[in-house]
Design an enzyme around this catalytic site. Structure first.
Site, mmCIF file in Angstrom:
data_model
loop_
_atom_site.group_PDB
_atom_site.id
_atom_site.type_symbol
_atom_site.label_atom_id
_atom_site.label_comp_id
_atom_site.label_asym_id
_atom_site.label_seq_id
_atom_site.Cartn_x
_atom_site.Cartn_y
_atom_site.Cartn_z
ATOM 1 N N CYS A 1 3.250 -8.959 15.943
ATOM 2 C CA CYS A 1 4.459 -8.138 16.062
ATOM 3 C C CYS A 1 5.716 -8.981 15.892
ATOM 4 C CB CYS A 1 4.559 -7.498 17.440
ATOM 5 S SG CYS A 1 3.184 -6.472 17.872
ATOM 6 N N HIS B 1 4.243 1.446 2.016
ATOM 7 C CA HIS B 1 5.411 0.727 1.493
ATOM 8 C C HIS B 1 5.997 1.470 0.295
ATOM 9 C CE1 HIS B 1 2.608 -2.473 3.080
ATOM 10 N NE2 HIS B 1 3.589 -2.413 3.963
ATOM 11 N N CYS C 1 3.541 -11.972 20.753
ATOM 12 C CA CYS C 1 2.480 -11.567 19.818
ATOM 13 C C CYS C 1 2.924 -11.951 18.415
ATOM 14 C CB CYS C 1 2.184 -10.075 19.887
ATOM 15 S SG CYS C 1 1.096 -9.572 18.534
ATOM 16 N N LYS D 1 -4.715 6.375 11.523
ATOM 17 C CA LYS D 1 -3.751 5.394 11.045
ATOM 18 C C LYS D 1 -4.392 4.572 9.929
ATOM 19 C CE LYS D 1 -0.788 1.948 12.932
ATOM 20 N NZ LYS D 1 -0.870 0.655 12.688
ATOM 21 N N HIS E 1 0.849 -1.198 0.000
ATOM 22 C CA HIS E 1 0.000 0.000 0.000
ATOM 23 C C HIS E 1 0.884 1.248 0.000
ATOM 24 C CE1 HIS E 1 0.712 0.801 4.254
ATOM 25 N NE2 HIS E 1 0.287 -0.409 4.592
ATOM 26 N N CYS F 1 -2.357 -7.040 22.785
ATOM 27 C CA CYS F 1 -1.665 -6.232 21.782
ATOM 28 C C CYS F 1 -2.682 -5.332 21.093
ATOM 29 C CB CYS F 1 -0.952 -7.116 20.768
ATOM 30 S SG CYS F 1 -0.211 -6.122 19.464
ATOM 31 N N HIS G 1 -2.615 -5.389 17.213
ATOM 32 C CA HIS G 1 -3.182 -6.529 16.489
ATOM 33 C C HIS G 1 -4.485 -7.027 17.098
ATOM 34 C CE1 HIS G 1 1.023 -6.445 15.125
ATOM 35 N NE2 HIS G 1 0.422 -6.655 13.976
ATOM 36 N N LYS H 1 -6.688 -1.728 7.572
ATOM 37 C CA LYS H 1 -7.653 -2.428 6.731
ATOM 38 C C LYS H 1 -9.032 -2.442 7.374
ATOM 39 C CE LYS H 1 -4.689 -5.658 4.887
ATOM 40 N NZ LYS H 1 -4.299 -7.009 5.126
HETATM 41 O O1 ME8 Z 1 8.236 -4.055 9.232
HETATM 42 N N1 ME8 Z 1 3.306 5.335 6.472
HETATM 43 O O2 ME8 Z 1 7.731 -4.824 7.120
HETATM 44 P P1 ME8 Z 1 6.359 -4.071 6.795
HETATM 45 C C1 ME8 Z 1 4.605 5.338 6.106
HETATM 46 N N2 ME8 Z 1 9.497 -6.728 7.337
HETATM 47 N N3 ME8 Z 1 5.330 4.234 5.929
HETATM 48 C C2 ME8 Z 1 4.725 3.064 6.117
HETATM 49 C C3 ME8 Z 1 3.367 2.959 6.495
HETATM 50 C C4 ME8 Z 1 2.650 4.186 6.667
HETATM 51 N N4 ME8 Z 1 1.364 4.224 7.004
HETATM 52 N N5 ME8 Z 1 3.045 1.674 6.591
HETATM 53 C C5 ME8 Z 1 4.176 0.963 6.286
HETATM 54 C C6 ME8 Z 1 8.436 -4.791 8.279
HETATM 55 N N6 ME8 Z 1 5.191 1.804 5.996
HETATM 56 C C7 ME8 Z 1 9.647 -5.698 8.288
HETATM 57 C C8 ME8 Z 1 10.867 -4.854 8.010
HETATM 58 S S1 ME8 Z 1 13.483 -4.555 7.608
HETATM 59 C C9 ME8 Z 1 14.870 -5.440 7.911
HETATM 60 C C10 ME8 Z 1 12.157 -5.608 8.015
HETATM 61 C C11 ME8 Z 1 6.559 1.435 5.585
HETATM 62 O O3 ME8 Z 1 5.859 -4.695 5.543
HETATM 63 C C12 ME8 Z 1 7.581 1.934 6.601
HETATM 64 O O4 ME8 Z 1 8.836 1.988 5.977
HETATM 65 O O5 ME8 Z 1 5.484 -4.042 7.969
HETATM 66 C C13 ME8 Z 1 7.564 0.816 7.612
HETATM 67 O O6 ME8 Z 1 8.717 0.824 8.441
HETATM 68 C C14 ME8 Z 1 7.529 -0.379 6.705
HETATM 69 O O7 ME8 Z 1 6.672 0.028 5.616
HETATM 70 C C15 ME8 Z 1 6.996 -1.625 7.386
HETATM 71 O O8 ME8 Z 1 6.825 -2.611 6.414
#
Ligand code: ME8
Length: 635
Positions: free
Chosen positions: A129, A21, A126, A296, A18, A144, A147, A299
């Site tokens: 997380c 990312h 959790c 925030k 989304h 949590c 979640h 979904k």
């Molecule tokens: O945490 N606003 O993956 P993830 C801005 N796999 N950025 C956002 C966001 C939002 N509302 N939502 C997500 C993970 N992001 C782990 C990371 S790294 C070694 C492992 C972005 O799929 C932001 O960069 O949950 C956040 O830190 C990341 O997506 C989390 O992606």
């Protein structure tokens, strides 16, 4: 000229990409293009985090083998990121073999150096997380919030990382490297966290199968964060057979992350690296979160900004501009389509687009489409543009993207004002003012050329169009702005001016967006047979009792009569929207054959039905206008 290594988090493949990312990757793309334009050798890494229980569960929810599930989501990520025009150099997947080798090598090294021991871990975990939670005062399962579920008790043999030995080393590292954690406020939070004391960290699981086996003890898999963080070096060939880019590119110059995962990057990651004798990265920048309509993105609330909808209605440059400009880098930002349209109209259509087209039109009209040539000493605007260029570089190097854009737009206004004040349309009518007219047109075009170079990493497509439109050679992303002197604009022939950013009809587009998100929701819901539907036992229930669940702001505990031998207990997440007394005596609809589920230690023996208010996200309980007998079946 140097090297620059920039990374994004690797994204979990438990759901589709989304805006959040895309955002981090969009920022990494900006930094990468900016650095390349200035002559650095850049390595820009992004990818996917594919192991762990969460992913296993997401796969089983979609009834696919895990492999197939992850492959599908990865394909969707790649497709989306390529449509968005991101110029990453490498896509890492943690399920790739070279990554596995590299992670195992890192583990071996850390163990060899005496920072790993075998122990037992028991705690509240959790799954959402993927981390153990703090014990509660009364020893009950912690809830949590994120979640909406209780943590699960987990006790198992586990390898531990001696994180406790790194408290001083980390604090010392933060002290000596004030730019390691950015922004400043986040740095202070991390320092306070580390000062409060670090416990050893469990880094293996026997309960999780979908992961990388611990070397020499394959009943354990490595903790997802040990696995995931290592991606930043395994992608460079650390401990594996990939081309060795490690020697050239490590340490990373910039790890871009959301603030949600800063602790992993600013505490665990440097500690793992130090334990292996590897230099920590130079900077971890934690940006804020995109909210949507002030909340925030989630979904359940239904306010996630869908990338397909976004890409259908807006160009990449429009989205890039908005994201870089609207979010003060490091703070949270609000993403709404209204605000996006407003910015596009005000800044791109009226600002940049209008300046470009009015200038080009005048060159076409008054100079037959050929850029005039004038004496450099006679030009105006040189000081404005040179000052803007300098400030722009400072802000960009400090990752103040929003301010860097403000600098460019201030310059755009200055050029606009210069044109309006000099009124070339009047000069054109006066034969004695021809050289003045040429000065105005030349100075404006030269200013636009310099600003186009600055904008190239931000608005790559539009900058290219402007550059070509002015008849200039080469491509702006290959030209270092600082090497282009003022008043060196050649006498090129311009193309007939195009409209770069047409003004958007806000009302019309908002209606189209609303329509296409409805279509999307419909498309995502699969058709079911009548037999499938008949499996769901929907019943009319009378609420007999209702009360809040202590220490859970969201939950109400209801006792409902379904016309059975005895009433049932239902736990529902509606406490923020309904007071208990509003519900007593009310007839509602309940899914009667849903598998019972425990929430905060209370068994919920069914689920009530509510409509979701699409704008506010609040639930509205389903009911009847006419009277119905308790226990009646809905079909
Ligand atoms: O945490 N606003 O993956 P993830 C801005 N796999 N950025 C956002 C966001 C939002 N509302 N939502 C997500 C993970 N992001 C782990 C990371 S790294 C070694 C492992 C972005 O799929 C932001 O960069 O949950 C956040 O830190 C990341 O997506 C989390 O992606």
């Amino acid at each position: 000229m140097g090297k620059f290594y920039v990374t994004t988090p690797i994204y979990y493949v438990n759901s589709r990409p989304h805006l959040g990312h895309a955002y981090t990757t969009m920022v990494a793309d900006l930094v990468a293009r900016y650095r390349r334009q200035r002559g650095d050798e850049v390595f820009f890494l992004t990818g996917t985090d594919e192991h762990g229980q969460n992913i296993e569960r997401a796969a089983s929810a979609s009834s696919l083998p895990v492999r197939e599930h992850v492959d599908r989501i990865v394909a969707e990520y790649k497709q989306t990121f390529s449509q968005l025009g991101f110029t990453y150099d490498y896509w890492i997947r943690t399920t790739d073999d070279y990554h596995k080798q590299g992670v195992q090598q890192l583990f071996r090294k850390v163990k060899e150096n005496g920072y790993v021991y075998l122990g037992h871990y028991e705690g509240w975990y959790c799954v959402g997380c993927a981390e153990f939670k703090e014990e509660t005062v009364d020893g009950s399962a912690p809830y949590c919030e994120l979640h909406d579920r209780l943590a699960e008790r987990l006790s198992e043999e586990s390898y531990f990382f001696r994180l406790s030995e790194f408290q001083e080393k980390l604090l010392d590292y933060y002290e000596r490297n004030p730019k390691f954690i950015r922004p400043e406020a986040r740095r202070n939070e991390v320092i306070a966290f580390v000062k409060a004391g670090l416990k050893d960290l469990s880094i293996s699981r026997v309960s999780v199968k979908w992961g990388i086996p611990v070397p020499d003890d394959p009943k354990h898999t490595l903790y997802v964060w040990f696995d995931a963080l290592s991606n930043y070096i395994t992608a460079l060939g650390y401990g594996n057979y990939l081309e060795n880019r490690f020697d050239k590119f490590w340490p990373a110059d910039l790890h871009l992350v959301g603030k949600d995962i800063l602790r992993f990057h600013a505490v665990y990651w440097p500690a793992f690296l130090m334990a292996a004798g590897i230099e920590p990265p130079r900077t971890v920048f934690a940006h804020g979160m995109w909210l949507s309509g002030g909340r925030k993105m989630s979904k359940t609330v239904g306010n996630v900004i869908d990338l397909n909808t976004l890409m259908r209605h807006f160009s990449n440059d429009q989205v890039r501009y908005f994201c870089y400009r609207e979010m003060s880098f490091g703070q949270d930002g609000d993403f709404t389509y209204e605000a996006l349209i407003d910015r596009v109209n005000a800044d791109l259509a009226k600002g940049l687009g209008n300046l470009y087209s009015r200038t080009m039109k005048m060159i076409e009209k008054y100079c037959d489409g050929k850029l005039p040539s004038i004496d450099a000493s006679k030009t105006a605007l040189g000081d404005v543009i040179l000052a803007a260029k300098e400030r722009f570089e400072r802000e960009m190097q400090d990752y103040n993207f929003s301010r860097a854009l403000e600098v460019v737009w201030e310059a755009i206004s200055a050029v606009d004002k210069y044109i309006s004040d000099s009124a070339p349309w009047k000069l054109a009518k006066d034969p004695a003012a021809q050289s003045e007219l040429q000065t105005v047109l030349y100075s404006s075009a030269e200013a636009i050329r310099h600003l186009t170079l600055l904008l190239a990493p931000i608005l790559p497509t539009s900058a290219e169009t402007m550059w070509k439109g002015m008849g200039l050679e080469g491509t702006p992303l290959n030209i270092v702005p600082a090497t282009v002197p003022w008043a060196s604009l050649p006498q090129t022939i311009i193309s007939p001016p195009v409209q770069l950013f047409p003004t958007i009809d806000k009302e019309k587009l908002m209606a189209e967006i609303a329509k296409s998100s409805d279509i999307q929701t419909e498309q995502k819901t699969p058709t079911v047979t009548i037999e499938d539907f008949a499996k769901i036992d929907l019943r009319v229930a009378l609420v007999l009792e209702a009360e809040r669940v202590p220490k859970a702001d969201k939950l109400l505990r209801l006792i409902v009569d379904l016309g059975e031998d005895k009433p049932r207990q239902i736990v529902a997440g509606i406490a923020q929207y309904y007071a208990p007394e509003q519900l007593i005596g009310r007839k509602i609809i309940v899914v009667a054959n849903l598998e019972p589920r425990k929430l905060r230690g209370l068994e919920s023996q069914g689920m009530l039905l509510a409509a979701q208010h699409s704008k506010e996200g609040r639930p509205i309980l389903a009911g009847f206008l006419e009277d119905v007998p308790v226990g009646a079946k809905l079909k």
